[in-house]
Design an enzyme around this catalytic site. Structure first.
Site, PDB file in Angstrom:
ATOM      1  N   ASP A 195      24.666  37.162  30.694  1.00  0.00           N
ATOM      2  CA  ASP A 195      25.842  36.323  30.869  1.00  0.00           C
ATOM      3  C   ASP A 195      27.068  37.137  30.445  1.00  0.00           C
ATOM      4  O   ASP A 195      26.962  38.056  29.623  1.00  0.00           O
ATOM      5  CB  ASP A 195      25.700  35.073  29.999  1.00  0.00           C
ATOM      6  CG  ASP A 195      26.968  34.243  29.990  1.00  0.00           C
ATOM      7  OD1 ASP A 195      27.421  33.837  31.075  1.00  0.00           O
ATOM      8  OD2 ASP A 195      27.526  34.027  28.897  1.00  0.00           O
TER       9      ASP A 195
ATOM     10  N   TYR B 182      30.832  35.749  29.846  1.00  0.00           N
ATOM     11  CA  TYR B 182      31.843  35.177  28.952  1.00  0.00           C
ATOM     12  C   TYR B 182      31.196  34.553  27.723  1.00  0.00           C
ATOM     13  O   TYR B 182      30.430  33.597  27.823  1.00  0.00           O
ATOM     14  CB  TYR B 182      32.696  34.165  29.715  1.00  0.00           C
ATOM     15  CG  TYR B 182      33.471  34.858  30.823  1.00  0.00           C
ATOM     16  CD1 TYR B 182      34.539  35.693  30.506  1.00  0.00           C
ATOM     17  CD2 TYR B 182      33.087  34.741  32.151  1.00  0.00           C
ATOM     18  CE1 TYR B 182      35.230  36.379  31.494  1.00  0.00           C
ATOM     19  CE2 TYR B 182      33.781  35.421  33.149  1.00  0.00           C
ATOM     20  CZ  TYR B 182      34.847  36.241  32.819  1.00  0.00           C
ATOM     21  OH  TYR B 182      35.511  36.929  33.793  1.00  0.00           O
TER      22      TYR B 182
ATOM     23  N   SER C  28      27.115  35.713  36.200  1.00  0.00           N
ATOM     24  CA  SER C  28      28.205  34.960  35.567  1.00  0.00           C
ATOM     25  C   SER C  28      28.814  33.920  36.487  1.00  0.00           C
ATOM     26  O   SER C  28      28.835  34.061  37.708  1.00  0.00           O
ATOM     27  CB  SER C  28      29.295  35.957  35.154  1.00  0.00           C
ATOM     28  OG  SER C  28      30.474  35.293  34.750  1.00  0.00           O
TER      29      SER C  28
END
Lengths: 228, 228
Positions: free
Chosen positions: B9, B11, B122
Protein backbone atom coordinates in the site's frame (compact mmCIF):
# COMPACT_ATOMS: atom_id res chain seq x y z
CA UNK A 1 -43.52 18.11 -5.02
CA UNK A 2 -45.71 17.00 -2.13
CA UNK A 3 -44.07 14.79 0.47
CA UNK A 4 -46.19 11.79 1.42
CA UNK A 5 -43.65 9.69 3.26
CA UNK A 6 -41.08 10.56 5.92
CA UNK A 7 -38.27 8.06 6.37
CA UNK A 8 -35.86 8.24 9.29
CA UNK A 9 -32.47 6.80 9.88
CA UNK A 10 -32.37 5.28 13.38
CA UNK A 11 -28.95 5.38 15.04
CA UNK A 12 -27.80 8.94 15.61
CA UNK A 13 -31.01 10.34 14.10
CA UNK A 14 -33.88 9.11 16.29
CA UNK A 15 -31.71 7.37 18.89
CA UNK A 16 -28.74 8.88 20.68
CA UNK A 17 -25.88 6.43 20.03
CA UNK A 18 -23.64 8.07 22.62
CA UNK A 19 -26.24 7.51 25.34
CA UNK A 20 -24.98 4.01 26.16
CA UNK A 21 -21.47 5.14 27.08
CA UNK A 22 -22.78 8.27 28.82
CA UNK A 23 -25.20 6.27 30.96
CA UNK A 24 -22.63 3.59 31.81
CA UNK A 25 -20.21 6.32 32.92
CA UNK A 26 -22.83 7.75 35.30
CA UNK A 27 -23.65 4.42 36.98
CA UNK A 28 -21.95 2.97 40.06
CA UNK A 29 -18.79 1.30 38.81
CA UNK A 30 -18.63 3.57 35.77
CA UNK A 31 -15.86 5.75 37.16
CA UNK A 32 -13.38 4.21 34.70
CA UNK A 33 -15.37 5.83 31.89
CA UNK A 34 -15.65 9.23 33.57
CA UNK A 35 -12.91 10.90 31.58
CA UNK A 36 -13.09 9.21 28.23
CA UNK A 37 -16.63 8.05 27.57
CA UNK A 38 -17.14 10.63 24.78
CA UNK A 39 -14.05 9.36 22.94
CA UNK A 40 -14.99 5.73 23.62
CA UNK A 41 -18.46 6.37 22.18
CA UNK A 42 -16.97 8.15 19.15
CA UNK A 43 -14.48 5.35 18.49
CA UNK A 44 -17.18 2.70 18.90
CA UNK A 45 -19.42 4.50 16.44
CA UNK A 46 -16.61 5.17 13.95
CA UNK A 47 -15.55 1.53 13.86
CA UNK A 48 -19.16 0.29 13.70
CA UNK A 49 -19.71 2.40 10.59
CA UNK A 50 -16.31 1.64 9.09
CA UNK A 51 -16.89 -2.11 9.41
CA UNK A 52 -20.37 -1.78 7.86
CA UNK A 53 -18.93 0.07 4.84
CA UNK A 54 -16.00 -2.33 4.38
CA UNK A 55 -18.33 -5.34 4.51
CA UNK A 56 -20.62 -3.69 1.95
CA UNK A 57 -17.65 -3.32 -0.41
CA UNK A 58 -16.23 -6.83 0.01
CA UNK A 59 -19.63 -8.54 0.15
CA UNK A 60 -18.92 -10.03 3.58
CA UNK A 61 -22.25 -9.17 5.12
CA UNK A 62 -23.10 -9.88 8.72
CA UNK A 63 -25.82 -8.31 10.79
CA UNK A 64 -25.45 -4.91 12.49
CA UNK A 65 -25.46 -6.40 15.97
CA UNK A 66 -22.25 -8.29 15.12
CA UNK A 67 -20.72 -5.14 13.66
CA UNK A 68 -21.79 -3.20 16.75
CA UNK A 69 -20.02 -5.72 18.98
CA UNK A 70 -16.93 -5.71 16.74
CA UNK A 71 -16.74 -1.93 16.93
CA UNK A 72 -17.13 -1.98 20.70
CA UNK A 73 -14.40 -4.60 21.09
CA UNK A 74 -12.00 -2.44 19.08
CA UNK A 75 -12.88 0.66 21.10
CA UNK A 76 -12.60 -1.08 24.48
CA UNK A 77 -9.15 -2.38 23.55
CA UNK A 78 -8.09 1.08 22.34
CA UNK A 79 -9.05 2.50 25.74
CA UNK A 80 -7.34 -0.22 27.78
CA UNK A 81 -10.65 -1.85 28.77
CA UNK A 82 -10.49 -5.03 26.69
CA UNK A 83 -10.71 -7.41 29.66
CA UNK A 84 -13.73 -5.81 31.29
CA UNK A 85 -16.48 -8.27 30.37
CA UNK A 86 -19.01 -6.68 32.73
CA UNK A 87 -18.55 -3.26 31.15
CA UNK A 88 -18.86 -4.76 27.67
CA UNK A 89 -22.13 -6.46 28.57
CA UNK A 90 -23.48 -3.31 30.21
CA UNK A 91 -22.69 -1.13 27.19
CA UNK A 92 -24.31 -3.63 24.82
CA UNK A 93 -27.40 -3.86 27.03
CA UNK A 94 -27.72 -0.07 27.04
CA UNK A 95 -27.26 0.04 23.24
CA UNK A 96 -30.24 -2.26 22.93
CA UNK A 97 -32.48 0.36 24.53
CA UNK A 98 -30.96 3.68 23.51
CA UNK A 99 -32.69 6.91 24.44
CA UNK A 100 -34.58 8.68 21.68
CA UNK A 101 -33.82 12.38 21.28
CA UNK A 102 -36.38 14.40 23.26
CA UNK A 103 -38.14 15.92 20.24
CA UNK A 104 -38.80 12.58 18.54
CA UNK A 105 -42.21 11.47 19.94
CA UNK A 106 -43.98 14.79 19.33
CA UNK A 107 -42.38 15.19 15.90
CA UNK A 108 -43.59 11.76 14.79
CA UNK A 109 -47.03 12.37 16.28
CA UNK A 110 -47.39 15.56 14.25
CA UNK A 111 -46.44 13.73 11.04
CA UNK A 112 -49.05 11.09 11.71
CA UNK A 113 -51.67 13.75 12.49
CA UNK A 114 -50.86 15.29 9.10
CA UNK A 115 -51.54 11.96 7.43
CA UNK A 116 -48.00 11.18 6.32
CA UNK A 117 -46.38 7.76 6.20
CA UNK A 118 -43.59 7.34 8.75
CA UNK A 119 -40.93 4.65 8.92
CA UNK A 120 -37.38 3.85 9.95
CA UNK A 121 -34.82 2.71 7.37
CA UNK A 122 -31.78 1.45 9.24
CA UNK A 123 -28.65 -0.65 9.15
CA UNK A 124 -29.89 -2.18 12.39
CA UNK A 125 -31.03 -5.76 12.56
CA UNK A 126 -34.79 -6.23 13.06
CA UNK A 127 -34.42 -7.33 16.67
CA UNK A 128 -32.14 -4.41 17.59
CA UNK A 129 -34.58 -1.99 16.02
CA UNK A 130 -37.58 -3.59 17.70
CA UNK A 131 -35.82 -3.24 21.05
CA UNK A 132 -34.98 0.41 20.52
CA UNK A 133 -38.40 1.37 19.13
CA UNK A 134 -40.23 -0.35 21.94
CA UNK A 135 -38.10 1.03 24.78
CA UNK A 136 -38.45 4.56 23.35
CA UNK A 137 -42.23 4.15 23.07
CA UNK A 138 -42.35 4.85 19.33
CA UNK A 139 -44.19 1.74 18.10
CA UNK A 140 -47.53 3.49 17.56
CA UNK A 141 -45.93 6.42 15.72
CA UNK A 142 -44.23 4.45 12.95
CA UNK A 143 -45.94 2.65 10.07
CA UNK A 144 -42.98 0.34 9.60
CA UNK A 145 -39.40 -0.38 10.57
CA UNK A 146 -37.31 -1.33 7.53
CA UNK A 147 -33.98 -3.10 8.07
CA UNK A 148 -31.12 -3.66 5.62
CA UNK A 149 -31.28 -7.31 6.65
CA UNK A 150 -33.96 -7.89 4.00
CA UNK A 151 -31.40 -7.04 1.27
CA UNK A 152 -28.24 -8.26 3.04
CA UNK A 153 -26.03 -5.22 2.48
CA UNK A 154 -25.49 -2.04 4.50
CA UNK A 155 -26.15 1.58 3.59
CA UNK A 156 -25.47 3.40 1.36
CA UNK A 157 -26.02 0.58 -1.17
CA UNK A 158 -28.87 1.73 -3.43
CA UNK A 159 -30.87 -1.45 -2.86
CA UNK A 160 -31.33 -0.33 0.75
CA UNK A 161 -33.04 2.90 -0.32
CA UNK A 162 -35.12 0.86 -2.81
CA UNK A 163 -36.86 -0.71 0.20
CA UNK A 164 -38.76 2.52 0.78
CA UNK A 165 -40.23 2.55 -2.73
CA UNK A 166 -41.16 -1.11 -2.48
CA UNK A 167 -42.83 -0.73 0.92
CA UNK A 168 -44.81 2.45 0.28
CA UNK A 169 -45.25 2.38 -3.51
CA UNK A 170 -44.21 6.00 -3.85
CA UNK A 171 -41.92 7.87 -6.23
CA UNK A 172 -38.56 9.07 -4.88
CA UNK A 173 -39.48 12.74 -5.01
CA UNK A 174 -42.40 12.19 -2.62
CA UNK A 175 -40.08 10.83 0.06
CA UNK A 176 -38.41 13.03 2.68
CA UNK A 177 -35.41 11.13 4.00
CA UNK A 178 -34.02 12.33 7.32
CA UNK A 179 -30.64 11.39 8.74
CA UNK A 180 -28.12 12.86 11.15
CA UNK A 181 -25.40 10.98 9.30
CA UNK A 182 -24.05 13.26 6.58
CA UNK A 183 -22.97 10.35 4.39
CA UNK A 184 -26.45 8.77 4.62
CA UNK A 185 -28.20 12.05 3.79
CA UNK A 186 -25.77 12.62 0.91
CA UNK A 187 -26.34 9.16 -0.53
CA UNK A 188 -30.11 9.49 -0.18
CA UNK A 189 -29.96 12.84 -1.99
CA UNK A 190 -27.93 11.30 -4.81
CA UNK A 191 -30.45 8.45 -4.92
CA UNK A 192 -33.25 10.94 -5.53
CA UNK A 193 -35.03 11.46 -2.23
CA UNK A 194 -35.75 14.90 -0.80
CA UNK A 195 -33.38 14.93 2.14
CA UNK A 196 -32.80 16.64 5.45
CA UNK A 197 -29.49 16.34 7.23
CA UNK A 198 -29.75 16.80 10.99
CA UNK A 199 -26.37 18.28 11.82
CA UNK A 200 -26.46 17.88 15.58
CA UNK A 201 -22.72 18.36 15.99
CA UNK A 202 -22.37 21.43 13.77
CA UNK A 203 -20.10 19.61 11.32
CA UNK A 204 -19.33 20.69 7.74
CA UNK A 205 -21.42 19.15 4.98
CA UNK A 206 -19.87 16.04 3.48
CA UNK A 207 -18.27 16.43 0.06
CA UNK A 208 -20.16 13.64 -1.68
CA UNK A 209 -22.00 13.48 -5.02
CA UNK A 210 -25.35 14.20 -3.35
CA UNK A 211 -26.02 17.23 -1.16
CA UNK A 212 -28.91 17.36 1.33
CA UNK A 213 -31.74 19.77 0.47
CA UNK A 214 -32.09 20.93 4.08
CA UNK A 215 -29.65 21.20 6.98
CA UNK A 216 -31.29 21.33 10.40
CA UNK A 217 -30.01 21.50 13.99
CA UNK A 218 -32.55 18.92 15.23
CA UNK A 219 -35.81 17.20 14.21
CA UNK A 220 -38.25 19.82 15.54
CA UNK A 221 -39.13 21.42 12.19
CA UNK A 222 -39.47 18.21 10.17
CA UNK A 223 -43.31 18.38 10.16
CA UNK A 224 -43.21 21.90 8.64
CA UNK A 225 -40.67 20.78 6.03
CA UNK A 226 -42.70 17.72 5.12
CA UNK A 227 -45.89 19.70 4.63
CA UNK A 228 -44.06 22.22 2.44
CA UNK B 1 4.75 -21.21 0.91
CA UNK B 2 7.52 -19.16 -0.66
CA UNK B 3 6.82 -15.47 -1.18
CA UNK B 4 7.82 -14.23 -4.63
CA UNK B 5 6.06 -10.88 -4.71
CA UNK B 6 5.85 -8.07 -2.15
CA UNK B 7 3.02 -5.60 -2.66
CA UNK B 8 2.80 -2.36 -0.72
CA UNK B 9 0.00 0.00 0.00
CA UNK B 10 1.22 3.57 -0.62
CA UNK B 11 -0.47 6.19 1.58
CA UNK B 12 0.29 5.62 5.23
CA UNK B 13 2.45 2.59 4.45
CA UNK B 14 5.34 3.84 2.29
CA UNK B 15 4.40 7.54 2.43
CA UNK B 16 3.66 9.51 5.57
CA UNK B 17 0.23 11.05 4.95
CA UNK B 18 0.51 13.36 7.95
CA UNK B 19 3.74 14.88 6.58
CA UNK B 20 1.89 17.48 4.48
CA UNK B 21 0.14 19.10 7.44
CA UNK B 22 3.22 18.75 9.65
CA UNK B 23 5.44 20.45 7.08
CA UNK B 24 2.93 23.21 6.36
CA UNK B 25 2.71 23.93 10.11
CA UNK B 26 6.51 24.32 10.30
CA UNK B 27 6.76 26.77 7.40
CA UNK B 28 6.58 30.56 7.62
CA UNK B 29 2.88 31.41 7.70
CA UNK B 30 1.99 28.02 9.14
CA UNK B 31 1.44 29.31 12.67
CA UNK B 32 -2.31 28.86 12.30
CA UNK B 33 -1.70 25.08 12.09
CA UNK B 34 0.67 24.96 15.04
CA UNK B 35 -1.85 23.65 17.56
CA UNK B 36 -4.09 21.51 15.48
CA UNK B 37 -2.19 20.12 12.51
CA UNK B 38 -2.31 16.54 13.88
CA UNK B 39 -6.10 16.69 14.16
CA UNK B 40 -6.40 18.40 10.77
CA UNK B 41 -4.27 15.64 9.21
CA UNK B 42 -6.35 12.95 10.95
CA UNK B 43 -9.65 14.49 9.83
CA UNK B 44 -8.38 14.92 6.27
CA UNK B 45 -7.30 11.28 6.15
CA UNK B 46 -10.51 10.00 7.78
CA UNK B 47 -12.73 11.83 5.29
CA UNK B 48 -10.54 10.87 2.32
CA UNK B 49 -10.97 7.19 3.25
CA UNK B 50 -14.65 7.55 4.16
CA UNK B 51 -15.44 9.13 0.79
CA UNK B 52 -13.50 6.41 -1.04
CA UNK B 53 -15.50 3.69 0.73
CA UNK B 54 -18.86 5.39 0.22
CA UNK B 55 -18.15 5.87 -3.49
CA UNK B 56 -17.16 2.21 -3.78
CA UNK B 57 -20.53 1.21 -2.31
CA UNK B 58 -22.70 3.54 -4.38
CA UNK B 59 -20.70 3.08 -7.59
CA UNK B 60 -19.96 6.82 -7.85
CA UNK B 61 -16.29 6.48 -8.64
CA UNK B 62 -14.00 9.44 -9.06
CA UNK B 63 -10.23 9.50 -8.85
CA UNK B 64 -8.35 9.64 -5.55
CA UNK B 65 -7.06 13.13 -6.18
CA UNK B 66 -10.65 14.41 -6.19
CA UNK B 67 -11.40 12.49 -3.02
CA UNK B 68 -8.22 13.85 -1.44
CA UNK B 69 -9.33 17.41 -2.19
CA UNK B 70 -12.87 16.69 -0.94
CA UNK B 71 -11.49 15.36 2.33
CA UNK B 72 -9.22 18.38 2.74
CA UNK B 73 -12.07 20.78 2.08
CA UNK B 74 -14.15 19.13 4.80
CA UNK B 75 -11.23 19.20 7.25
CA UNK B 76 -10.31 22.84 6.54
CA UNK B 77 -13.92 23.88 7.13
CA UNK B 78 -14.07 21.85 10.36
CA UNK B 79 -10.99 23.73 11.62
CA UNK B 80 -12.25 27.18 10.62
CA UNK B 81 -9.82 27.44 7.70
CA UNK B 82 -12.23 27.09 4.78
CA UNK B 83 -11.39 30.45 3.21
CA UNK B 84 -7.63 29.99 3.22
CA UNK B 85 -6.94 29.23 -0.46
CA UNK B 86 -3.18 29.58 -0.08
CA UNK B 87 -3.08 27.02 2.74
CA UNK B 88 -5.26 24.66 0.72
CA UNK B 89 -2.94 24.87 -2.27
CA UNK B 90 0.14 24.42 -0.09
CA UNK B 91 -1.24 21.30 1.61
CA UNK B 92 -2.20 19.77 -1.74
CA UNK B 93 1.23 20.53 -3.20
CA UNK B 94 2.90 18.86 -0.21
CA UNK B 95 0.57 15.85 -0.53
CA UNK B 96 1.81 15.41 -4.09
CA UNK B 97 5.34 14.80 -2.81
CA UNK B 98 4.90 13.16 0.57
CA UNK B 99 7.91 11.96 2.50
CA UNK B 100 8.57 8.22 2.48
CA UNK B 101 9.15 6.65 5.87
CA UNK B 102 12.91 6.49 6.54
CA UNK B 103 13.22 2.70 6.35
CA UNK B 104 11.57 2.43 2.92
CA UNK B 105 14.49 2.76 0.45
CA UNK B 106 16.74 0.22 2.14
CA UNK B 107 13.87 -2.19 2.73
CA UNK B 108 12.91 -2.14 -0.95
CA UNK B 109 16.55 -2.45 -2.02
CA UNK B 110 16.93 -5.59 0.08
CA UNK B 111 13.83 -7.14 -1.46
CA UNK B 112 15.17 -6.46 -4.95
CA UNK B 113 18.58 -7.90 -3.99
CA UNK B 114 16.76 -11.04 -2.86
CA UNK B 115 15.13 -11.32 -6.29
CA UNK B 116 11.55 -10.58 -5.24
CA UNK B 117 8.98 -8.67 -7.24
CA UNK B 118 8.06 -5.33 -5.66
CA UNK B 119 5.12 -3.07 -6.44
CA UNK B 120 2.67 -0.57 -5.05
CA UNK B 121 -1.09 -1.27 -5.09
CA UNK B 122 -2.88 1.93 -4.18
CA UNK B 123 -6.09 3.92 -4.29
CA UNK B 124 -3.98 6.77 -5.65
CA UNK B 125 -4.40 7.95 -9.19
CA UNK B 126 -1.45 7.15 -11.50
CA UNK B 127 -0.23 10.76 -11.59
CA UNK B 128 -0.38 11.16 -7.78
CA UNK B 129 1.55 7.93 -7.35
CA UNK B 130 4.11 8.87 -9.98
CA UNK B 131 4.69 12.16 -8.17
CA UNK B 132 5.15 10.52 -4.78
CA UNK B 133 7.37 7.69 -6.04
CA UNK B 134 9.60 10.06 -7.96
CA UNK B 135 10.00 12.63 -5.19
CA UNK B 136 10.84 9.86 -2.71
CA UNK B 137 13.42 8.39 -5.10
CA UNK B 138 11.78 4.94 -5.22
CA UNK B 139 11.36 4.53 -9.00
CA UNK B 140 14.26 2.09 -9.42
CA UNK B 141 13.19 -0.05 -6.46
CA UNK B 142 9.68 -0.90 -7.68
CA UNK B 143 8.78 -3.16 -10.57
CA UNK B 144 5.41 -1.51 -10.99
CA UNK B 145 2.93 0.93 -9.52
CA UNK B 146 -0.63 -0.41 -9.73
CA UNK B 147 -3.54 2.01 -9.34
CA UNK B 148 -7.20 1.29 -8.70
CA UNK B 149 -7.92 3.60 -11.64
CA UNK B 150 -7.50 0.63 -13.98
CA UNK B 151 -10.57 -1.02 -12.40
CA UNK B 152 -12.50 2.13 -11.43
CA UNK B 153 -13.33 1.25 -7.83
CA UNK B 154 -11.50 1.81 -4.56
CA UNK B 155 -10.11 -0.70 -2.08
CA UNK B 156 -11.13 -3.03 -0.58
CA UNK B 157 -13.09 -4.17 -3.65
CA UNK B 158 -11.70 -7.60 -4.60
CA UNK B 159 -11.08 -6.56 -8.20
CA UNK B 160 -8.39 -4.20 -6.90
CA UNK B 161 -6.44 -7.07 -5.32
CA UNK B 162 -6.94 -9.07 -8.52
CA UNK B 163 -4.63 -6.57 -10.24
CA UNK B 164 -1.65 -8.15 -8.47
CA UNK B 165 -2.39 -11.61 -9.82
CA UNK B 166 -2.93 -10.25 -13.32
CA UNK B 167 0.28 -8.22 -13.31
CA UNK B 168 2.64 -10.80 -11.83
CA UNK B 169 0.96 -14.08 -12.77
CA UNK B 170 1.34 -15.48 -9.27
CA UNK B 171 -0.95 -17.37 -6.92
CA UNK B 172 -2.35 -15.46 -3.92
CA UNK B 173 -0.35 -17.44 -1.38
CA UNK B 174 2.94 -16.31 -2.99
CA UNK B 175 2.10 -12.67 -2.40
CA UNK B 176 3.03 -10.78 0.76
CA UNK B 177 0.74 -7.76 1.00
CA UNK B 178 1.91 -4.99 3.31
CA UNK B 179 -0.27 -2.16 4.57
CA UNK B 180 -0.35 0.18 7.55
CA UNK B 181 -4.11 0.44 7.13
CA UNK B 182 -5.71 -2.25 9.25
CA UNK B 183 -8.80 -2.44 7.03
CA UNK B 184 -6.63 -2.92 3.92
CA UNK B 185 -4.51 -5.62 5.56
CA UNK B 186 -7.67 -7.33 6.82
CA UNK B 187 -9.29 -7.31 3.40
CA UNK B 188 -6.11 -8.58 1.73
CA UNK B 189 -5.94 -11.41 4.27
CA UNK B 190 -9.56 -12.35 3.60
CA UNK B 191 -8.77 -12.21 -0.13
CA UNK B 192 -6.03 -14.81 0.34
CA UNK B 193 -2.72 -12.94 0.40
CA UNK B 194 -0.14 -13.45 3.11
CA UNK B 195 -0.37 -10.13 4.91
CA UNK B 196 1.60 -7.87 7.21
CA UNK B 197 -0.09 -5.02 9.03
CA UNK B 198 2.28 -2.20 9.92
CA UNK B 199 0.71 -0.86 13.09
CA UNK B 200 2.62 2.41 13.35
CA UNK B 201 0.16 3.95 15.83
CA UNK B 202 -0.12 0.97 18.18
CA UNK B 203 -3.83 0.52 17.46
CA UNK B 204 -5.91 -2.59 18.13
CA UNK B 205 -6.36 -5.02 15.27
CA UNK B 206 -9.50 -4.42 13.25
CA UNK B 207 -12.39 -6.81 13.83
CA UNK B 208 -12.93 -7.82 10.20
CA UNK B 209 -13.36 -11.20 8.51
CA UNK B 210 -9.65 -11.38 7.62
CA UNK B 211 -6.85 -11.05 10.16
CA UNK B 212 -3.28 -10.12 9.17
CA UNK B 213 -0.69 -12.88 9.50
CA UNK B 214 1.92 -10.50 10.91
CA UNK B 215 1.71 -7.31 12.94
CA UNK B 216 4.83 -5.14 12.75
CA UNK B 217 5.82 -1.75 14.20
CA UNK B 218 7.44 -0.61 10.93
CA UNK B 219 8.74 -1.96 7.60
CA UNK B 220 12.27 -2.86 8.70
CA UNK B 221 11.77 -6.63 8.97
CA UNK B 222 9.74 -7.09 5.77
CA UNK B 223 12.72 -8.63 3.88
CA UNK B 224 13.15 -11.30 6.59
CA UNK B 225 9.44 -12.04 6.56
CA UNK B 226 9.34 -12.30 2.79
CA UNK B 227 12.24 -14.72 2.63
CA UNK B 228 10.64 -16.90 5.35
Amino acid sequence: MAITTCIFDAYGTLFDVSAAARQAAAEPGGEKLAEHWPQLAADWRAKQLQYSWLRAITGDHTDFWSVTQDGLDWALEAHGLAGDAALRERLLALYWRLQAYPEVPQMLARLKQAGLNTAILSNGSPDMLAGAVQSAGLSELLDDVLSVESVGIFKPAPQVYDLVLQRFGVAKAHVLFVSSNGWDAGAAAAYGFATAWVDRAGEPVDRLPGRPDHILPDLVTIPELARG
